[in-house]
Design a protein around this motif. Structure first.
Motif, PDB file in Angstrom:
ATOM      1  N   UNK A  42       0.842  -1.188   0.000  1.00 21.59           N
ATOM      2  CA  UNK A  42       0.000   0.000   0.000  1.00 21.59           C
ATOM      3  C   UNK A  42       0.876   1.236   0.000  1.00 21.59           C
ATOM      4  N   UNK A  43       0.594   2.172  -0.897  1.00 25.32           N
ATOM      5  CA  UNK A  43       1.350   3.421  -0.970  1.00 25.32           C
ATOM      6  C   UNK A  43       0.369   4.587  -0.858  1.00 25.32           C
ATOM      7  N   UNK A  44       0.842   5.687  -0.297  1.00 25.75           N
ATOM      8  CA  UNK A  44       0.009   6.871  -0.118  1.00 25.75           C
ATOM      9  C   UNK A  44       0.539   7.967  -1.039  1.00 25.75           C
ATOM     10  N   UNK A  45      -0.378   8.541  -1.809  1.00 29.29           N
ATOM     11  CA  UNK A  45       0.005   9.580  -2.757  1.00 29.29           C
ATOM     12  C   UNK A  45      -0.037  10.964  -2.153  1.00 29.29           C
ATOM     13  N   UNK A  46       0.333  11.934  -2.966  1.00 28.53           N
ATOM     14  CA  UNK A  46       0.346  13.335  -2.539  1.00 28.53           C
ATOM     15  C   UNK A  46      -1.051  13.814  -2.155  1.00 28.53           C
ATOM     16  N   UNK A  48      -3.081  12.131  -0.403  1.00 25.47           N
ATOM     17  CA  UNK A  48      -3.438  11.508   0.871  1.00 25.47           C
ATOM     18  C   UNK A  48      -4.208  10.212   0.727  1.00 25.47           C
ATOM     19  N   UNK A  49      -4.468   9.785  -0.498  1.00 21.87           N
ATOM     20  CA  UNK A  49      -5.207   8.543  -0.733  1.00 21.87           C
ATOM     21  C   UNK A  49      -4.245   7.374  -0.876  1.00 21.87           C
ATOM     22  N   UNK A  50      -4.646   6.254  -0.313  1.00 24.13           N
ATOM     23  CA  UNK A  50      -3.840   5.039  -0.400  1.00 24.13           C
ATOM     24  C   UNK A  50      -4.292   4.200  -1.590  1.00 24.13           C
ATOM     25  N   UNK A  51      -3.330   3.583  -2.231  1.00 18.88           N
ATOM     26  CA  UNK A  51      -3.593   2.628  -3.304  1.00 18.88           C
ATOM     27  C   UNK A  51      -2.853   1.349  -2.942  1.00 18.88           C
ATOM     28  N   UNK A  52      -3.456   0.225  -3.260  1.00 20.97           N
ATOM     29  CA  UNK A  52      -2.844  -1.046  -2.900  1.00 20.97           C
ATOM     30  C   UNK A  52      -2.812  -2.019  -4.044  1.00 20.97           C
ATOM     31  N   UNK A  53      -2.001  -3.033  -3.865  1.00 13.15           N
ATOM     32  CA  UNK A  53      -1.891  -4.084  -4.860  1.00 13.15           C
ATOM     33  C   UNK A  53      -1.019  -5.204  -4.347  1.00 13.15           C
ATOM     34  N   UNK A  54      -0.670  -6.079  -5.259  1.00 16.64           N
ATOM     35  CA  UNK A  54       0.108  -7.267  -4.915  1.00 16.64           C
ATOM     36  C   UNK A  54       1.465  -7.199  -5.599  1.00 16.64           C
ATOM     37  N   UNK A  55       2.511  -7.303  -4.806  1.00 22.73           N
ATOM     38  CA  UNK A  55       3.857  -7.435  -5.358  1.00 22.73           C
ATOM     39  C   UNK A  55       4.151  -8.921  -5.517  1.00 22.73           C
ATOM     40  N   UNK A  74      -1.667  -3.618 -14.932  1.00 25.60           N
ATOM     41  CA  UNK A  74      -2.697  -3.664 -13.900  1.00 25.60           C
ATOM     42  C   UNK A  74      -2.347  -2.922 -12.626  1.00 25.60           C
ATOM     43  N   UNK A  75      -1.181  -2.315 -12.559  1.00 20.32           N
ATOM     44  CA  UNK A  75      -0.746  -1.640 -11.340  1.00 20.32           C
ATOM     45  C   UNK A  75      -0.379  -0.182 -11.557  1.00 20.32           C
ATOM     46  N   UNK A  76      -0.997   0.442 -12.522  1.00 20.70           N
ATOM     47  CA  UNK A  76      -0.667   1.846 -12.793  1.00 20.70           C
ATOM     48  C   UNK A  76      -0.991   2.733 -11.590  1.00 20.70           C
ATOM     49  N   UNK A  77      -2.016   2.387 -10.814  1.00 14.78           N
ATOM     50  CA  UNK A  77      -2.360   3.200  -9.636  1.00 14.78           C
ATOM     51  C   UNK A  77      -1.222   3.189  -8.614  1.00 14.78           C
ATOM     52  N   UNK A  78      -0.595   2.034  -8.422  1.00 19.72           N
ATOM     53  CA  UNK A  78       0.536   1.960  -7.492  1.00 19.72           C
ATOM     54  C   UNK A  78       1.707   2.769  -8.047  1.00 19.72           C
ATOM     55  N   UNK A  79       2.019   2.556  -9.307  1.00 20.77           N
ATOM     56  CA  UNK A  79       3.148   3.259  -9.914  1.00 20.77           C
ATOM     57  C   UNK A  79       2.940   4.769  -9.882  1.00 20.77           C
ATOM     58  N   UNK A  80       1.763   5.222 -10.266  1.00 26.07           N
ATOM     59  CA  UNK A  80       1.473   6.654 -10.278  1.00 26.07           C
ATOM     60  C   UNK A  80       1.526   7.239  -8.869  1.00 26.07           C
ATOM     61  N   UNK A  81       0.959   6.535  -7.905  1.00 21.01           N
ATOM     62  CA  UNK A  81       0.934   7.015  -6.528  1.00 21.01           C
ATOM     63  C   UNK A  81       2.345   7.060  -5.948  1.00 21.01           C
TER      64      UNK A  81
END
Length: 176
Positions: A42-46, A48-55, A74-81
């Motif tokens: 789980x990563x938190x972006x600028x 303040x929202x968290x995005x999660x996925x599977x490594x 399928x993980x652009x949200x993690x990469x972008x965040x």
């Protein structure tokens, strides 16, 4: 404990007086998180929202930095965040025992995959697939779940500043 490395950047030892607040993981924990376990990030972006996925794999460098390898697809949200460099929390869990360890850091950064990352990816996804087969999952499910469909992989790198035992039971939440 793993000895420090004197390379630049994330490979540099961050457990000395130069970097207060970071931790150095025991060899046993390093072995556990690289053994083919389930990895949820789980990563938190600028914003303040968290995005999660599977490594799919992790690699611990000599100085304590951790590299998480995950498919780009399928993980652009993690990469972008992760581009904002915000906080990260990663949970490593062994399916057979439910042993779970969580690592946290105040910041993360995206990096290019290295040859050793891809070696770790192959080793750890194969090990995870073997565990799922041992548990009794159908071969078709194991193949689909552990397939490395993506031809492109991303890496998040971080220095943990907190580690917790999260195995269900009376010790859950205890700092390591």
């Amino acid at each position: 404990m793993k000895p420090p490395k004197t390379e630049e950047g994330m490979n540099q030892s961050m457990v000395s007086a130069e970097a207060p607040g970071t931790i150095l993981l025991s060899d046993e924990v390093v072995d556990f998180i690289g053994s083919g376990v389930s990895i949820i990030v789980g990563v938190v972006g600028a914003d303040g929202r968290a995005r999660g996925g599977r490594a799919l794999a992790s690699r611990v460098l000599a100085g304590g930095a951790i590299r998480l390898i995950y498919p780009a697809e399928g993980n652009s949200a993690i990469s972008d965040t992760a581009q904002s460099g915000g906080p990260i929390a990663v949970t490593f869990s062994a399916p057979m025992s439910h042993r779970t360890i969580q690592l946290k850091a105040m910041s993360t950064r995206a990096e290019e995959p290295e040859a050793d990352d891809l070696k770790s990816l192959t080793h750890q996804t194969d090990a995870f697939a073997a565990v799922l087969r041992t548990i009794g999952y159908a071969p078709s499910f194991v193949r689909a779940f552990c397939a490395r469909r993506s031809q492109s992989f991303c890496v998040l790198s971080f220095l943990p500043n907190a580690a917790f035992e999260q195995t269900p039971g009376p010790g859950a939440g205890r700092k390591l």
